[in-house]
Structure formats: structure tokens, C-alpha cells
Design a protein around this motif. Structure first.
Motif, PDB file in Angstrom:
ATOM      1  N   ASN A   1       0.378  -4.091 -12.898  1.00 16.60           N
ATOM      2  CA  ASN A   1      -0.405  -3.011 -12.284  1.00 16.60           C
ATOM      3  C   ASN A   1      -1.215  -2.237 -13.316  1.00 16.60           C
ATOM      4  O   ASN A   1      -1.813  -1.223 -12.999  1.00 16.60           O
ATOM      5  N   GLN A   2      -1.191  -2.716 -14.558  1.00 16.69           N
ATOM      6  CA  GLN A   2      -2.013  -2.205 -15.657  1.00 16.69           C
ATOM      7  C   GLN A   2      -1.827  -0.705 -15.879  1.00 16.69           C
ATOM      8  O   GLN A   2      -2.790   0.044 -16.001  1.00 16.69           O
ATOM      9  N   LEU A   3      -0.570  -0.291 -15.955  1.00 15.83           N
ATOM     10  CA  LEU A   3      -0.260   1.122 -16.161  1.00 15.83           C
ATOM     11  C   LEU A   3       0.122   1.373 -17.611  1.00 15.83           C
ATOM     12  O   LEU A   3       0.931   0.646 -18.182  1.00 15.83           O
ATOM     13  N   LYS A   4      -0.442   2.416 -18.176  1.00 17.76           N
ATOM     14  CA  LYS A   4      -0.165   2.775 -19.572  1.00 17.76           C
ATOM     15  C   LYS A   4       0.717   4.014 -19.680  1.00 17.76           C
ATOM     16  O   LYS A   4       1.113   4.406 -20.770  1.00 17.76           O
ATOM     17  N   ASN A   5       1.024   4.648 -18.541  1.00 15.43           N
ATOM     18  CA  ASN A   5       1.766   5.911 -18.558  1.00 15.43           C
ATOM     19  C   ASN A   5       3.216   5.741 -18.094  1.00 15.43           C
ATOM     20  O   ASN A   5       3.828   6.671 -17.618  1.00 15.43           O
ATOM     21  N   CYS A   6       3.770   4.518 -18.257  1.00 21.45           N
ATOM     22  CA  CYS A   6       5.148   4.230 -17.842  1.00 21.45           C
ATOM     23  C   CYS A   6       5.987   3.762 -19.024  1.00 21.45           C
ATOM     24  O   CYS A   6       5.505   3.017 -19.874  1.00 21.45           O
ATOM     25  N   HIS A   7       7.244   4.184 -19.027  1.00 19.94           N
ATOM     26  CA  HIS A   7       8.230   3.730 -20.006  1.00 19.94           C
ATOM     27  C   HIS A   7       9.456   3.278 -19.220  1.00 19.94           C
ATOM     28  O   HIS A   7      10.029   4.066 -18.474  1.00 19.94           O
ATOM     29  N   VAL A   8       9.851   2.014 -19.373  1.00 17.19           N
ATOM     30  CA  VAL A   8      10.989   1.463 -18.638  1.00 17.19           C
ATOM     31  C   VAL A   8      12.139   1.264 -19.616  1.00 17.19           C
ATOM     32  O   VAL A   8      11.982   0.623 -20.647  1.00 17.19           O
ATOM     33  N   LEU A   9      13.302   1.853 -19.267  1.00 15.17           N
ATOM     34  CA  LEU A   9      14.454   1.818 -20.164  1.00 15.17           C
ATOM     35  C   LEU A   9      15.704   1.323 -19.440  1.00 15.17           C
ATOM     36  O   LEU A   9      15.924   1.665 -18.275  1.00 15.17           O
ATOM     37  N   LEU A  10      16.518   0.570 -20.146  1.00 10.34           N
ATOM     38  CA  LEU A  10      17.832   0.185 -19.656  1.00 10.34           C
ATOM     39  C   LEU A  10      18.763   1.359 -19.919  1.00 10.34           C
ATOM     40  O   LEU A  10      18.938   1.781 -21.061  1.00 10.34           O
ATOM     41  N   SER A  11      19.312   1.942 -18.855  1.00 13.08           N
ATOM     42  CA  SER A  11      20.164   3.118 -19.011  1.00 13.08           C
ATOM     43  C   SER A  11      21.054   3.256 -17.788  1.00 13.08           C
ATOM     44  O   SER A  11      20.584   3.124 -16.653  1.00 13.08           O
TER      45      SER A  11
ATOM     46  N   LYS B   1       0.631   5.416 -10.778  1.00 11.87           N
ATOM     47  CA  LYS B   1      -0.682   4.999 -10.294  1.00 11.87           C
ATOM     48  C   LYS B   1      -1.413   6.153  -9.607  1.00 11.87           C
ATOM     49  O   LYS B   1      -2.616   6.326  -9.779  1.00 11.87           O
ATOM     50  N   CYS B   2      -0.664   6.958  -8.846  1.00 14.48           N
ATOM     51  CA  CYS B   2      -1.288   8.037  -8.062  1.00 14.48           C
ATOM     52  C   CYS B   2      -1.710   9.220  -8.917  1.00 14.48           C
ATOM     53  O   CYS B   2      -2.690   9.885  -8.607  1.00 14.48           O
ATOM     54  N   VAL B   3      -0.943   9.528  -9.946  1.00  7.51           N
ATOM     55  CA  VAL B   3      -1.277  10.648 -10.836  1.00  7.51           C
ATOM     56  C   VAL B   3      -1.248  10.108 -12.265  1.00  7.51           C
ATOM     57  O   VAL B   3      -0.218  10.134 -12.937  1.00  7.51           O
ATOM     58  N   GLN B   4      -2.393   9.610 -12.700  1.00 12.65           N
ATOM     59  CA  GLN B   4      -2.430   8.914 -13.979  1.00 12.65           C
ATOM     60  C   GLN B   4      -2.338   9.836 -15.185  1.00 12.65           C
ATOM     61  O   GLN B   4      -2.190   9.369 -16.302  1.00 12.65           O
ATOM     62  N   THR B   5      -2.365  11.159 -14.948  1.00 16.30           N
ATOM     63  CA  THR B   5      -2.115  12.094 -16.052  1.00 16.30           C
ATOM     64  C   THR B   5      -0.619  12.347 -16.218  1.00 16.30           C
ATOM     65  O   THR B   5      -0.215  13.061 -17.135  1.00 16.30           O
ATOM     66  N   SER B   6       0.190  11.773 -15.354  1.00 12.96           N
ATOM     67  CA  SER B   6       1.637  11.937 -15.470  1.00 12.96           C
ATOM     68  C   SER B   6       2.183  10.944 -16.492  1.00 12.96           C
ATOM     69  O   SER B   6       1.536   9.960 -16.845  1.00 12.96           O
ATOM     70  N   THR B   7       3.383  11.235 -16.973  1.00 12.45           N
ATOM     71  CA  THR B   7       4.138  10.289 -17.787  1.00 12.45           C
ATOM     72  C   THR B   7       5.392   9.965 -17.003  1.00 12.45           C
ATOM     73  O   THR B   7       6.127  10.868 -16.600  1.00 12.45           O
TER      74      THR B   7
ATOM     75  N   ALA C   1      -2.507   3.595  -2.760  1.00 11.20           N
ATOM     76  CA  ALA C   1      -2.724   2.654  -3.869  1.00 11.20           C
ATOM     77  C   ALA C   1      -2.230   1.268  -3.462  1.00 11.20           C
ATOM     78  O   ALA C   1      -1.142   1.136  -2.900  1.00 11.20           O
ATOM     79  N   SER C   2      -3.013   0.262  -3.751  1.00 12.57           N
ATOM     80  CA  SER C   2      -2.607  -1.118  -3.512  1.00 12.57           C
ATOM     81  C   SER C   2      -1.917  -1.620  -4.781  1.00 12.57           C
ATOM     82  O   SER C   2      -2.526  -1.678  -5.851  1.00 12.57           O
ATOM     83  N   LEU C   3      -0.639  -1.961  -4.654  1.00 11.73           N
ATOM     84  CA  LEU C   3       0.171  -2.317  -5.818  1.00 11.73           C
ATOM     85  C   LEU C   3       0.765  -3.706  -5.665  1.00 11.73           C
ATOM     86  O   LEU C   3       1.098  -4.139  -4.556  1.00 11.73           O
ATOM     87  N   ALA C   4       0.922  -4.403  -6.787  1.00  9.53           N
ATOM     88  CA  ALA C   4       1.509  -5.738  -6.815  1.00  9.53           C
ATOM     89  C   ALA C   4       2.920  -5.657  -7.385  1.00  9.53           C
ATOM     90  O   ALA C   4       3.145  -4.991  -8.395  1.00  9.53           O
ATOM     91  N   PHE C   5       3.851  -6.329  -6.737  1.00  4.73           N
ATOM     92  CA  PHE C   5       5.236  -6.346  -7.198  1.00  4.73           C
ATOM     93  C   PHE C   5       5.771  -7.767  -7.280  1.00  4.73           C
ATOM     94  O   PHE C   5       5.510  -8.589  -6.402  1.00  4.73           O
ATOM     95  N   SER C   6       6.507  -8.022  -8.328  1.00  4.27           N
ATOM     96  CA  SER C   6       7.305  -9.235  -8.462  1.00  4.27           C
ATOM     97  C   SER C   6       8.749  -8.791  -8.482  1.00  4.27           C
ATOM     98  O   SER C   6       9.089  -7.762  -9.079  1.00  4.27           O
ATOM     99  N   THR C   7       9.605  -9.568  -7.848  1.00  3.65           N
ATOM    100  CA  THR C   7      11.022  -9.228  -7.792  1.00  3.65           C
ATOM    101  C   THR C   7      11.820 -10.508  -7.602  1.00  3.65           C
ATOM    102  O   THR C   7      11.258 -11.602  -7.659  1.00  3.65           O
ATOM    103  N   THR C   8      13.107 -10.367  -7.399  1.00  2.59           N
ATOM    104  CA  THR C   8      13.952 -11.537  -7.225  1.00  2.59           C
ATOM    105  C   THR C   8      15.146 -11.190  -6.350  1.00  2.59           C
ATOM    106  O   THR C   8      15.445 -10.011  -6.130  1.00  2.59           O
ATOM    107  N   TRP C   9      15.791 -12.215  -5.854  1.00  2.00           N
ATOM    108  CA  TRP C   9      16.995 -12.035  -5.049  1.00  2.00           C
ATOM    109  C   TRP C   9      18.055 -11.324  -5.877  1.00  2.00           C
ATOM    110  O   TRP C   9      18.156 -11.529  -7.075  1.00  2.00           O
TER     111      TRP C   9
ATOM    112  N   GLU D   1       0.879  -1.168   0.000  1.00  3.16           N
ATOM    113  CA  GLU D   1       0.000   0.000   0.000  1.00  3.16           C
ATOM    114  C   GLU D   1       0.916   1.217   0.000  1.00  3.16           C
ATOM    115  O   GLU D   1       1.649   1.455   0.966  1.00  3.16           O
ATOM    116  N   LEU D   2       0.925   1.982  -1.103  1.00  6.77           N
ATOM    117  CA  LEU D   2       1.799   3.142  -1.244  1.00  6.77           C
ATOM    118  C   LEU D   2       0.977   4.333  -1.717  1.00  6.77           C
ATOM    119  O   LEU D   2       0.320   4.263  -2.756  1.00  6.77           O
TER     120      LEU D   2
END
Length: 191
Positions: free
Chosen positions: A97-107, A70-76, A19-27, A15-16
């Protein structure tokens, strides 16, 4: 005697900012079993506006960027990390988390970002990257911020004076947003 091997993938909910959010991660990624205290403190005390273009610098599996999106869905929200495993999990978490306003980049820092200016740059700065890399990040952050753009960082409290000196040197300003025993949230504005 058999040894219990932990699962390679970890899943949890958090809960952040309401917003209730789901995360997958790894060691091997930072704070794989749950949201760390520094990230929680940062998320509780940063200011995001409708329509902001945001950057989560060193996103890991995406806790900060996903919360902002998630909190400000008009943001990019752009999320970057130099670790391809982190980027893979950040992408997976954006999707689940069904977000359309995110771009994830390797940088590596800002090195592979498109030519874009941000209203908000946010980072949970690791304590062990060294002062040279932190200074490069701050100089690059200033370059990528719009006028009046804001940089928020959370660090261990032992780095508070270093951050204060370097914010003042690079940005000409520094604001301690919140301090707890272990972590400090600081902000600078591009004037």
C-alpha cells in the motif's frame, strides 16, 4: 480422488474510510478472506487527527493500522502483534500500500514497544483472551497514552458491560461510540 487444496495466500482489496487498500493474508490469521464487521464498525466510528501518533494493538495483517496511515498521512502508526506470521503479512501490506508512516513490530501487547506515548490506541479485542489479559492491556494502554489520548476498542457486544466496568475502573470514563447487534465500539480518554 484428488482434494482441492486452497491457496496458502489470500489477496483481496477493501474500501475502508474512502481508501482502496490491498491486503495479502493467509489461513490461520483472523478474518483472512476479508475485513470483518467489527473492524469495519471501528474504522467507521473512530476519530483520528492530523499528526496523531497511533498504535494498532494486535494488528493481525494490518487492516486497522494501514487504514489509519492511509487516511491521515501526517500520522505515525505503530502496529504490533505477538504472531510472527501476522507481523510478516502486516509488513507486506504496508509495503504493497506504499505507506511510509507505519512501523510494524513483533510484540506481546506493549512488551516490546519503544518508550513512546500515543494520541490514539486502537484494537479489535478478541473475545477469548481472558479477563486478566484484557485488564493488563487496558492498564498498559493508559500508561502509553498521552494526556487526553484516546483508546478505542471494538468487541463482541456480549463484552460491552465488562469493557464499560474496566474502562471506568482504569480510566475513570467510558463512552459507547456505536453499537450494533454483534459488536460495540467503546472509547476511553486518559484524563
Amino acid at each position: 480422488m484428488a482434494v482441492d487444496v486452497p491457496s496458502r495466500e489470500i489477496a483481496f482489496r477493501a474500501e475502508l474510510r474512502g481508501a482502496s487498500l490491498a491486503f495479502s493474508t493467509t489461513w490461520g490469521l483472523f478474518s483472512p478472506k476479508g475485513i470483518d464487521a467489527g473492524t469495519r464498525l471501528l474504522l467507521e466510528h473512530l476519530d483520528i487527527q492530523e499528526g496523531d501518533t497511533c498504535l494498532d494493538l494486535g494488528c493481525g495483517y494490518g487492516a486497522i493500522g494501514i487504514t489509519l496511515a492511509k487516511c491521515v498521512q501526517t500520522s505515525t502508526v505503530y502496529m504490533v502483534d505477538k504472531d510472527f506470521v501476522a507481523v510478516g503479512y502486516a509488513r507486506k501490506n504496508v509495503e504493497q500500500n506504499q505507506l511510509k508512516n507505519c512501523h510494524v513490530l513483533l510484540s506481546n501487547g506493549f512488551s516490546h514497544l519503544p518508550d513512546i506515548e500515543f494520541d490514539l490506541i486502537v484494537s479489535n479485542l478478541p473475545a477469548n483472551v481472558g479477563k486478566e489479559l484484557l485488564q493488563i492491556f487496558l492498564a498498559d494502554a493508559k500508561h502509553y497514552l498521552k494526556p487526553n489520548g484516546r483508546l478505542y476498542v471494538v468487541t463482541i457486544s456480549g463484552l460491552r458491560e465488562f469493557i464499560k466496568r474496566n474502562f471506568k475502573a482504569v480510566f475513570g470514563n467510558y463512552k459507547k461510540v456505536k453499537q450494533r447487534n454483534t459488536h460495540t465500539v467503546a472509547m476511553a480518554t486518559r484524563v
